[in-house]
Design a protein around this motif. Structure first.
Motif, mmCIF file in Angstrom:
data_model
loop_
_atom_site.group_PDB
_atom_site.id
_atom_site.type_symbol
_atom_site.label_atom_id
_atom_site.label_comp_id
_atom_site.label_asym_id
_atom_site.label_seq_id
_atom_site.Cartn_x
_atom_site.Cartn_y
_atom_site.Cartn_z
ATOM 1 N N ILE A 188 10.884 26.522 35.834
ATOM 2 C CA ILE A 188 11.478 26.121 34.555
ATOM 3 C C ILE A 188 12.524 25.039 34.794
ATOM 4 O O ILE A 188 12.545 24.019 34.102
ATOM 5 C CB ILE A 188 12.083 27.340 33.822
ATOM 6 N N GLU A 189 13.371 25.223 35.785
ATOM 7 C CA GLU A 189 14.405 24.237 36.102
ATOM 8 C C GLU A 189 13.796 22.891 36.478
ATOM 9 O O GLU A 189 14.333 21.837 36.129
ATOM 10 C CB GLU A 189 15.285 24.751 37.238
ATOM 11 N N ARG A 190 12.669 22.914 37.167
ATOM 12 C CA ARG A 190 11.989 21.680 37.585
ATOM 13 C C ARG A 190 11.129 21.080 36.481
ATOM 14 O O ARG A 190 10.534 20.028 36.668
ATOM 15 C CB ARG A 190 11.109 21.951 38.813
ATOM 16 N N GLY A 191 11.041 21.726 35.325
ATOM 17 C CA GLY A 191 10.260 21.203 34.211
ATOM 18 C C GLY A 191 8.766 21.415 34.359
ATOM 19 O O GLY A 191 7.980 20.895 33.567
ATOM 20 N N VAL A 192 8.365 22.171 35.356
ATOM 21 C CA VAL A 192 6.952 22.477 35.572
ATOM 22 C C VAL A 192 6.484 23.488 34.523
ATOM 23 O O VAL A 192 5.361 23.428 34.045
ATOM 24 C CB VAL A 192 6.723 22.989 37.010
ATOM 25 N N ILE A 193 7.368 24.407 34.170
ATOM 26 C CA ILE A 193 7.129 25.315 33.048
ATOM 27 C C ILE A 193 8.076 24.908 31.927
ATOM 28 O O ILE A 193 9.281 24.755 32.154
ATOM 29 C CB ILE A 193 7.391 26.789 33.434
ATOM 30 N N VAL A 194 7.513 24.721 30.751
ATOM 31 C CA VAL A 194 8.305 24.466 29.548
ATOM 32 C C VAL A 194 8.068 25.655 28.629
ATOM 33 O O VAL A 194 6.922 25.972 28.294
ATOM 34 C CB VAL A 194 7.876 23.144 28.863
ATOM 35 N N GLU A 195 9.139 26.309 28.269
ATOM 36 C CA GLU A 195 8.992 27.505 27.443
ATOM 37 C C GLU A 195 8.598 27.130 26.021
ATOM 38 O O GLU A 195 9.007 26.093 25.503
ATOM 39 C CB GLU A 195 10.270 28.323 27.488
ATOM 40 N N LYS A 196 7.775 27.991 25.433
ATOM 41 C CA LYS A 196 7.241 27.749 24.096
ATOM 42 C C LYS A 196 8.344 27.746 23.049
ATOM 43 O O LYS A 196 9.293 28.506 23.122
ATOM 44 C CB LYS A 196 6.222 28.836 23.736
ATOM 45 N N ALA A 197 8.169 26.869 22.077
ATOM 46 C CA ALA A 197 9.021 26.835 20.894
ATOM 47 C C ALA A 197 8.298 27.599 19.779
ATOM 48 O O ALA A 197 7.257 28.207 20.017
ATOM 49 C CB ALA A 197 9.283 25.383 20.488
ATOM 50 N N ALA A 198 8.820 27.524 18.576
ATOM 51 C CA ALA A 198 8.222 28.249 17.451
ATOM 52 C C ALA A 198 6.824 27.738 17.111
ATOM 53 O O ALA A 198 5.964 28.509 16.682
ATOM 54 C CB ALA A 198 9.129 28.152 16.226
ATOM 55 N N THR A 199 6.583 26.440 17.316
ATOM 56 C CA THR A 199 5.261 25.867 17.027
ATOM 57 C C THR A 199 4.806 25.040 18.222
ATOM 58 O O THR A 199 5.621 24.614 19.057
ATOM 59 C CB THR A 199 5.289 24.953 15.782
ATOM 60 N N ASN A 200 3.507 24.770 18.285
ATOM 61 C CA ASN A 200 2.990 23.927 19.362
ATOM 62 C C ASN A 200 3.522 22.502 19.265
ATOM 63 O O ASN A 200 3.758 21.850 20.275
ATOM 64 C CB ASN A 200 1.460 23.920 19.354
ATOM 65 N N ARG A 201 3.731 22.007 18.059
ATOM 66 C CA ARG A 201 4.292 20.653 17.898
ATOM 67 C C ARG A 201 5.708 20.584 18.478
ATOM 68 O O ARG A 201 6.060 19.617 19.140
ATOM 69 C CB ARG A 201 4.288 20.233 16.436
ATOM 70 N N GLU A 202 6.519 21.597 18.217
ATOM 71 C CA GLU A 202 7.867 21.639 18.777
ATOM 72 C C GLU A 202 7.812 21.773 20.299
ATOM 73 O O GLU A 202 8.624 21.184 21.014
ATOM 74 C CB GLU A 202 8.665 22.798 18.171
ATOM 75 N N THR A 203 6.850 22.540 20.796
ATOM 76 C CA THR A 203 6.683 22.697 22.237
ATOM 77 C C THR A 203 6.294 21.360 22.871
ATOM 78 O O THR A 203 6.807 21.003 23.938
ATOM 79 C CB THR A 203 5.630 23.766 22.560
ATOM 80 N N ALA A 204 5.429 20.599 22.222
ATOM 81 C CA ALA A 204 5.041 19.280 22.729
ATOM 82 C C ALA A 204 6.256 18.358 22.814
ATOM 83 O O ALA A 204 6.395 17.592 23.782
ATOM 84 C CB ALA A 204 3.951 18.670 21.854
ATOM 85 N N LEU A 205 7.158 18.448 21.848
ATOM 86 C CA LEU A 205 8.393 17.656 21.899
ATOM 87 C C LEU A 205 9.269 18.100 23.069
ATOM 88 O O LEU A 205 9.880 17.267 23.743
ATOM 89 C CB LEU A 205 9.168 17.759 20.589
#
Length: 124
Positions: A76-93
């Motif tokens: 997560i710290e290295r940005g390899v895992i990005v935790e999910k947001a409420a929507t997939n569009r927010e997660t893509a951002l």
């Protein structure tokens, strides 16, 4: 649903066929794309964007899914895992604004068009 072949090629070439996950059993050579944020079940392709994908070897791609504890925190710290947001569009951002640190400690911003830019910002 799998990632389109043209996008697979774009991601692997962008990351120079180097596994960005670099786990303990890493093969080094990337052969497949990996979603930084778990796409989850279903057919959504919102996260099938270059900035949401990294190159990975098959072993690391599988191991990342089961990562826990300190190793998950590192990913997560290295940005390899990005935790999910409420929507997939927010997660893509989130993926767009979260850089990735590779195995050599270089910090990359992954851009929507399929390129990456190395950061020279000393704050990172």
């Amino acid at each position: 649903m799998s990632v389109p072949k043209r996008l697979v090629k774009t991601v692997l070439e962008r990351d120079q066929y180097e596994c960005m996950i670099a786990g303990p059993r890493c093969l080094g050579v990337a052969t497949e794309p990996d979603h930084r944020a778990n796409r989850g079940m279903g057919g959504s392709t919102v996260l099938d964007k270059p900035h949401c994908l990294i190159a990975a070897c098959g072993i690391c791609n599988g191991d990342k899914t089961a990562a826990t504890g300190a190793w998950r925190a590192e990913l997560i710290e290295r940005g390899v895992i990005v935790e999910k947001a409420a929507t997939n569009r927010e997660t893509a951002l989130r993926c767009l604004y979260t850089p990735v640190v590779d195995r050599r400690g270089r910090l990359w911003f992954l851009l929507p068009g399929g390129t990456r830019v190395e950061s020279t910002d000393p704050l990172f």
